[in-house]
Design a protein around this motif. Structure first.
Motif, PDB file in Angstrom:
ATOM      1  N   ARG A 118       0.815  -1.216   0.000  1.00 21.28           N
ATOM      2  CA  ARG A 118       0.000   0.000   0.000  1.00 21.28           C
ATOM      3  C   ARG A 118       0.850   1.268   0.000  1.00 21.28           C
ATOM      4  NH1 ARG A 118      -5.202   1.360   3.910  1.00 21.28           N
ATOM      5  NH2 ARG A 118      -5.346   3.580   3.417  1.00 21.28           N
ATOM      6  N   TYR A 119       1.981   1.233   0.685  1.00 21.89           N
ATOM      7  CA  TYR A 119       2.786   2.437   0.840  1.00 21.89           C
ATOM      8  C   TYR A 119       4.133   2.356   0.122  1.00 21.89           C
ATOM      9  CZ  TYR A 119      -0.551   2.981   4.643  1.00 21.89           C
ATOM     10  OH  TYR A 119      -1.709   3.065   5.372  1.00 21.89           O
ATOM     11  N   THR A 156      -2.078  -2.496   7.934  1.00 23.12           N
ATOM     12  CA  THR A 156      -2.391  -1.077   7.735  1.00 23.12           C
ATOM     13  C   THR A 156      -2.229  -0.323   9.046  1.00 23.12           C
ATOM     14  OG1 THR A 156      -3.962  -1.614   5.975  1.00 23.12           O
ATOM     15  CG2 THR A 156      -4.149   0.561   6.994  1.00 23.12           C
ATOM     16  N   ASN A 159      -3.234   5.168  11.590  1.00 23.04           N
ATOM     17  CA  ASN A 159      -3.668   6.452  11.025  1.00 23.04           C
ATOM     18  C   ASN A 159      -4.580   6.263   9.820  1.00 23.04           C
ATOM     19  OD1 ASN A 159      -1.166   5.556   9.724  1.00 23.04           O
ATOM     20  ND2 ASN A 159      -1.281   7.438   8.527  1.00 23.04           N
ATOM     21  N   ASP A 160      -4.504   5.083   9.184  1.00 25.10           N
ATOM     22  CA  ASP A 160      -5.380   4.794   8.050  1.00 25.10           C
ATOM     23  C   ASP A 160      -6.398   3.700   8.348  1.00 25.10           C
ATOM     24  OD1 ASP A 160      -4.507   6.663   6.169  1.00 25.10           O
ATOM     25  OD2 ASP A 160      -2.846   5.397   5.516  1.00 25.10           O
ATOM     26  N   LEU A 161      -6.373   3.146   9.547  1.00 26.85           N
ATOM     27  CA  LEU A 161      -7.351   2.118   9.914  1.00 26.85           C
ATOM     28  C   LEU A 161      -7.811   2.340  11.349  1.00 26.85           C
ATOM     29  CD1 LEU A 161      -8.730  -0.507   8.728  1.00 26.85           C
ATOM     30  CD2 LEU A 161      -7.176  -1.747  10.232  1.00 26.85           C
ATOM     31  N   GLU A 165     -12.854   3.031   9.552  1.00 22.19           N
ATOM     32  CA  GLU A 165     -12.289   2.327   8.398  1.00 22.19           C
ATOM     33  C   GLU A 165     -12.486   0.815   8.523  1.00 22.19           C
ATOM     34  OE1 GLU A 165     -10.620   6.324   8.647  1.00 22.19           O
ATOM     35  OE2 GLU A 165     -10.708   4.707  10.123  1.00 22.19           O
ATOM     36  N   ARG A 206     -12.060   9.247  17.530  1.00 22.54           N
ATOM     37  CA  ARG A 206     -12.604   8.313  16.535  1.00 22.54           C
ATOM     38  C   ARG A 206     -13.642   7.456  17.249  1.00 22.54           C
ATOM     39  NH1 ARG A 206      -6.844   6.120  14.274  1.00 22.54           N
ATOM     40  NH2 ARG A 206      -7.776   5.985  12.207  1.00 22.54           N
ATOM     41  N   LYS A 249      -0.830  -1.491  16.171  1.00 19.28           N
ATOM     42  CA  LYS A 249      -1.746  -1.451  15.033  1.00 19.28           C
ATOM     43  C   LYS A 249      -2.371  -2.830  14.809  1.00 19.28           C
ATOM     44  CE  LYS A 249       1.619  -2.547  11.361  1.00 19.28           C
ATOM     45  NZ  LYS A 249       2.208  -2.078  10.088  1.00 19.28           N
TER      46      LYS A 249
END
Length: 460
Positions: A118-119, A156, A159-161, A165, A206, A249
């Motif tokens: 992904r990155y 992931t 910050n993105d999950l 999400e 969140r 994470k």
């Protein structure tokens, strides 16, 4: 079918022959003289995991030999074949013989080529495999897809999950399989009596939530999966040290496993009434964070004293398990990256499982060994439950003794399951610390493929 697989009978594939020290001489004798000379010149030995790429008359790849453990070896790595694609050039291959289990080998072939991109993009080579004769390519594809779904979610970063999400990922899966999804978010958790999920997630901007997916015929046996969805765990006010936070994470690895298993069940169209429950939160630090010594009610009505805010997974699970138990499913299974004690006891590769059902435990253990997804049963040792006693509430969320942490966590959860036909708790790690055949370093789906085999055997 998976993009790394090709239908049986596809022409033009290079043969892969599996060899052991006992079979090597006979295999070598069938090779061309030039290939025999090549083996001797390169000093190839048929040891486990060794590869020989043999040239054809034009110097291209003509054949492959791969060393595997002999049948009488004390331990045979079930996913050893997953090491092979990384040693081969791009191209199409087929198995010339059976390494012990063709279905498992085909899965390992695909699983070993997983990369999280992904990155950081890379030039991925495609090492394709012709589906071995007698192997169900769709079943292999479903297992590989589920593994990829779970690995991608775990890998992931937070910050993105976050909780939202994770809900989106479940909704995307539901859309694919025409399942129905609802979510209870933020303060609505209090209104609908999920106080523990709300308490754990309240300090994060969140919003916490309970995501609820249902699929299948209502008349079919009810199978309910619950996955711990802590998208990041600071430890709360009982703050983790920085070294312990580096992998947090992955604290939603239980949810990832449950989501992956749900995909397998729906893709195989097992005749069950599936329900997937994921309490999704971030355990953060703020002025409204729950505190050590606080007492909260649960959905079940039991009150819990917070002995440690870093034991938050069991708190969100107990509300979700109570909801799941209310409709008395035939099988209720939860997956959670719950305790470090499980890793101390059994290491990262072997998740402990807990159940009162001896038959389910035996089936699960056998299935796990068969598909290369091992588990190990630990006891729900009731005398340890007294360690969860509290002087101010019905129970504490941790013990004070420091021993048998995985067992006492399971005993805590067991208080919230009464009506289910069989309950299973898997305390998974959800991570591969260093690369192994078929298991790249990073997120991993554990115990789910094993349970799928049990469900397929019982209901398929």
């Amino acid at each position: 079918m998976h993009p790394l697989l090709r239908p049986s009978g596809t022409a033009g594939a290079t043969s892969v022959t599996f060899v052991t020290p006992k079979t090597f001489a006979a295999v070598k004798a069938r090779l061309r003289p030039a290939q025999q000379t090549f083996l001797e010149a390169t000093g190839f030995e048929p040891k486990s995991g060794r590869t020989a790429i043999l040239p054809d008359a034009k110097g291209a790849v003509g054949a492959v030999l791969f060393g595997i453990e002999p049948e009488d070896a004390r331990h045979r790595d079930p996913l050893l074949v997953g090491k092979l694609p990384g040693q081969l050039p791009a191209g199409l291959y087929h198995f010339a013989n059976d390494p012990g289990d063709l279905t498992r080998a085909a899965f390992a072939w695909i699983a070993g080529q997983y990369r999280f991109s992904r990155y950081k993009k890379g030039s991925a080579k495609e090492v394709l495999l012709v589906v071995p004769s007698g192997v169900d390519g769709e079943a292999v594809t479903q297992a590989a897809e589920a593994t990829t779904i779970a690995r991608d979610l775990i890998n992931t970063p937070a910050n993105d999950l976050g909780p939202a999400e994770l809900e989106t990922a479940i909704r995307d899966l539901a859309k694919r399989h025409r399942a129905k999804v609802t979510a209870i978010v933020g303060d609505d958790l209090l209104k609908q009596n999920f106080p523990m999920i709300h308490a754990v997630g309240a300090a994060s901007p969140r919003a916490p939530r309970l995501v609820d997916l249902v699929w299948g015929n209502e008349k079919h046996p009810k199978v309910t999966l619950v996955g711990k969805g802590v998208c990041f765990d600071t430890g709360g006010l009982d703050l983790k040290p920085s070294s312990s936070m580096l992998l947090m994470k992955k604290d939603m690895g239980g949810a990832a496993a449950a989501i992956g298993l749900a995909h397998m069940i729906m893709a195989a169209r097992l005749p069950v009434r599936l329900r997937l429950l994921v309490p999704a939160v971030e355990n953060a630090v703020a002025g409204n964070a729950f505190r050590p010594g606080d007492v909260f009610p649960t959905r079940k009505g039991l009150t819990v004293e917070i002995g440690n805010t870093d034991a938050e997974g069991r708190l969100i699970l107990c509300d979700a398990l109570t909801l799941a138990d209310e409709e008395a499913p035939v099988i209720l299974a939860d997956f959670a990256t719950l305790t470090g004690a499980a890793r101390v006891a059994l290491g990262p590769d072997l998740p402990p499982v807990y159940t009162h059902d001896d038959a389910l435990a035996a089936e699960l253990a056998a299935a796990g060994m068969a598909v290369g997804d091992p588990v190990w049963r630990l006891p729900l040792w009731q005398p340890y439950a007294s360690g969860l006693d509290s002087k101010v509430a019905d129970m504490n969320n941790v013990t004070t003794g420091g021993f048998a942490g995985s067992i006492t966590a399971a005993l805590y959860l067991a208080r919230f399951v009464e009506k289910a036909g069989s309950w299973l708790h898997a305390d998974v790690f959800g991570w591969v610390p260093s690369e192994k055949p078929g298991r790249p370093q990073g997120g991993e789906m554990q115990a789910a493929r094993a349970l799928f085999e049990v469900l397929k055997s019982r209901f398929g």
